[in-house]
Design a protein around this motif. Structure first.
Motif, PDB file in Angstrom:
ATOM      1  N   ALA A 127       0.722  -1.027  -0.042  1.00 34.70           N
ATOM      2  CA  ALA A 127       0.074   0.016  -0.118  1.00 34.70           C
ATOM      3  C   ALA A 127       0.780   1.164  -0.076  1.00 34.70           C
ATOM      4  N   GLU A 128       1.861   1.391   0.890  1.00 31.26           N
ATOM      5  CA  GLU A 128       2.695   2.552   0.923  1.00 31.26           C
ATOM      6  C   GLU A 128       3.430   2.803  -0.369  1.00 31.26           C
ATOM      7  N   ALA A 129       3.967   1.743  -1.308  1.00 33.55           N
ATOM      8  CA  ALA A 129       4.426   1.885  -2.598  1.00 33.55           C
ATOM      9  C   ALA A 129       3.543   2.675  -3.511  1.00 33.55           C
ATOM     10  N   TYR A 130       2.092   2.176  -3.445  1.00 31.30           N
ATOM     11  CA  TYR A 130       1.104   3.116  -4.288  1.00 31.30           C
ATOM     12  C   TYR A 130       0.978   4.511  -3.752  1.00 31.30           C
ATOM     13  N   CYS A 131       0.886   4.596  -2.412  1.00 24.52           N
ATOM     14  CA  CYS A 131       0.638   6.047  -2.081  1.00 24.52           C
ATOM     15  C   CYS A 131       1.857   6.908  -2.143  1.00 24.52           C
ATOM     16  N   GLU A 171      -4.224   9.892   3.725  1.00 29.13           N
ATOM     17  CA  GLU A 171      -5.032  11.057   3.728  1.00 29.13           C
ATOM     18  C   GLU A 171      -4.829  11.858   2.243  1.00 29.13           C
ATOM     19  N   ALA A 172      -3.548  11.756   1.840  1.00 28.43           N
ATOM     20  CA  ALA A 172      -3.073  12.463   0.747  1.00 28.43           C
ATOM     21  C   ALA A 172      -3.929  11.478  -0.404  1.00 28.43           C
ATOM     22  N   ALA A 173      -4.008  10.218  -0.352  1.00 29.91           N
ATOM     23  CA  ALA A 173      -4.679   9.584  -1.429  1.00 29.91           C
ATOM     24  C   ALA A 173      -6.208   9.919  -1.412  1.00 29.91           C
ATOM     25  N   ARG A 174      -6.953   9.933  -0.150  1.00 31.60           N
ATOM     26  CA  ARG A 174      -8.321  10.539  -0.125  1.00 31.60           C
ATOM     27  C   ARG A 174      -8.524  11.697  -0.581  1.00 31.60           C
TER      28      ARG A 174
END
Length: 186
Positions: A127-131, A171-174
């Protein structure tokens, strides 16, 4: 009281001193230093730790692949491949994600993009890699397509439900998805 980032750094430094070849300890120390808000010198030191972790995992892989049928192969942007046991692939994915993260902060966009792509190739649920890919893509002068940005943001949120991710990245992705609805895709 509540544990502070410095406490984690101290614990991981002790773990590395006890077992300097442990890729998980090397990765965790580098990540703790990154989260703590390290300066350029500390970030470069963290990159050295992560490179040691990669060396350990890629050294171990040649023996572990021979003894186990469960393995993962990632094709890299430069055309080379990495093969590691399934357990090593997940750890290696986290290491490459942190290499990408540090290079993102150091302004090395090409290295960051390669490392984050490698992290996802090794573990598509990172997940963090996508973020971080979303964060990087928004900083690049040649803007990626809206589809790519949407995919990074959505994947970040989907996989963040299955593994711990820094709240600021989620939060940045949201926020990205709130301001750019799906119907604006190319």
């Amino acid at each position: 009281g509540e544990a502070q980032p410095e406490d984690f750094i101290d614990h991981y430094q002790r773990a590395v001193s006890l077992n300097p070849d442990n890729p998980v300890a090397l990765n965790n120390l580098a990540r703790a230093q990154l989260i703590h808000g390290a300066d350029t010198s500390s970030l470069n030191q963290s990159l050295q730790l992560l490179n040691r972790a990669v060396a350990q995992l890629t050294t171990v892989k040649t023996t572990s692949v021979e003894t186990t049928s469960a393995s993962s192969t990632a094709s890299l942007i430069d055309g080379s491949t990495i093969t590691a046991s399934t357990d090593d692939a997940a750890t290696l994915s986290r290491v490459y994600k942190n290499i990408g993260w540090i290079n993102l902060y150091l302004g090395n966009a090409v290295i960051a993009e390669d490392a984050l792509s490698t992290a996802i190739a090794l573990d598509a649920r990172n997940a963090e890699a996508y973020c971080l890919q979303l964060e990087l893509a928004q900083q690049l002068p040649a803007s990626p397509s809206a589809n790519d940005l949407y995919t990074h943001a959505a994947s970040c949120l989907i996989y963040a439900e299955q593994a711990p991710v820094l709240p600021s990245l989620v939060e940045a992705a949201r926020n990205y998805l709130r301001t750019r609805p799906q119907d604006n895709l190319e």
